[in-house]
Scaffold this active site. Structure first.
Site, short mmCIF file in Angstrom:
data_model
loop_
_atom_site.label_atom_id
_atom_site.label_comp_id
_atom_site.label_asym_id
_atom_site.label_seq_id
_atom_site.Cartn_x
_atom_site.Cartn_y
_atom_site.Cartn_z
CG LEU A 153 -12.63 89.28 17.45
CD1 LEU A 153 -12.53 90.61 18.15
CD2 LEU A 153 -11.33 88.39 17.10
CG ASP A 154 -11.89 82.25 20.88
OD1 ASP A 154 -12.91 81.77 21.53
OD2 ASP A 154 -10.55 81.71 21.12
CG LEU A 155 -12.32 86.09 25.89
CD1 LEU A 155 -11.93 87.83 25.86
CD2 LEU A 155 -13.47 86.08 27.10
#
Length: 219
Positions: free
Chosen positions: A11-13
C-alpha cells in the site's frame, strides 16, 4: 485464503491511505522560502506529492546536489515537527487496512516517504498495528525510488515467509505503477489521490472509491 485474488498487498501512503498534501505543500513552501527561492504556486507544489523528494528538488526545481541536501535538511526538520500530522485519512481506508489484517493477508506499506515520518503518521491515525511491515525510503534517501522501496518490501515479506505468489500494489501515481511493474507486480490505481488517468494507463485496474477497491481485493 486461496479464494482471495491476491496473497500480499503493498500500500502506498500519500494519496492512497492519507490526503497528505496540505502538510507536504506547506513544508515545501517553508523550505523554498528558507532557501531564499521563489515559492512555486499551489499546482506546482502539488506535483511534489508522491515522487521521491530529492528527485523532485532536482527535476522540478533544478537544484544542485548540495542545494538538494540543504533543502532536504530544512524540509525534514519542519515536516517531522509539523507537516507529518497535517493530513487526514481518506474515508474508509482505516477500516480497509484493518480488514486486510483481519483477513490474514500480509500487508506492507510501500512509500517513498522515509520510514520514520511514515510510521509516525500511521501511529497518529492508530493503524500502524495493522501492517505486517512498514517499508519506506531509507533515512539517507538512497532507497527512495518506488521500485527500490517495493524491492525492500518484498525482501522483508519473504523473510517472514509471506506468500508472494500473487502480490499487488495499490497506489495513486505512475511511480507506483512503474515501481511495482519493475518486479512483475500489478498495480490497482486509486482515483482519489494525486495521479490522473494518464498515470493509471498501465494499472491492472482503477478503483473510483474504497468500496470498489475492496471488491478488487476480494474483501
Amino acid at each position: 485464503m486461496t479464494s482471495l485474488p491476491y496473497t500480499a498487498i503493498l500500500l502506498d501512503l500519500d494519496g492512497t491511505i492519507t490526503d497528505s498534501a496540505p502538510g507536504i505543500t506547506d513544508t515545501l513552501a517553508y523550505t523554498f522560502a528558507a532557501l531564499g527561492r521563489q515559492v512555486p504556486d499551489a499546482d506546482e507544489l502539488l506535483r511534489y506529492v508522491g515522487p521521491p523528494i530529492l528527485d523532485s528538488f532536482r527535476d522540478r526545481a533544478g537544484m544542485t546536489l548540495d542545494e538538494r541536501m540543504r533543502a532536504l535538511e530544512i524540509y525534514r526538520e519542519r515536516y517531522l515537527d509539523r507537516g507529518a500530522y497535517d493530513a487526514v485519512l481518506y474515508p474508509g481506508m482505516g477500516e480497509l487496512v484493518r480488514d486486510i489484517a483481519e483477513a490474514g493477508i500480509p500487508l506492507s506499506l510501500a512509500t517513498s516517504k522515509p520510514e520514520l515520518p511514515a510510521t509516525l503518521m500511521l501511529e497518529h491515525f492508530t493503524i500502524a498495528q495493522h501492517f505486517t511491515i512498514i517499508t519506506g525510503a531509507s533515512a539517507d534517501e538512497t532507497r527512495s525510488a518506488k521500485a527500490d522501496v517495493v524491492a525492500e518490501a518484498l525482501v522483508r515479506l519473504r523473510a517472514m515467509d509471506a506468500d508472494l505468489s500473487r502480490p499487488v500494489m495499490v497506489g495513486d501515481r505512475v511511480h507506483d505503477v512503474e515501481g511495482a511493474a519493475a518486479h512483475g507486480i500489478p498495480t490497482i490505481a486509486v482515483r482519489w489521490g494525486y495521479g490522473d488517468d494518464a498515470e493509471h494507463a498501465h494499472a491492472v485496474a482503477v478503483a473510483d472509491d474504497v468500496a470498489a477497491l475492496r471488491g478488487l481485493l476480494g474483501l
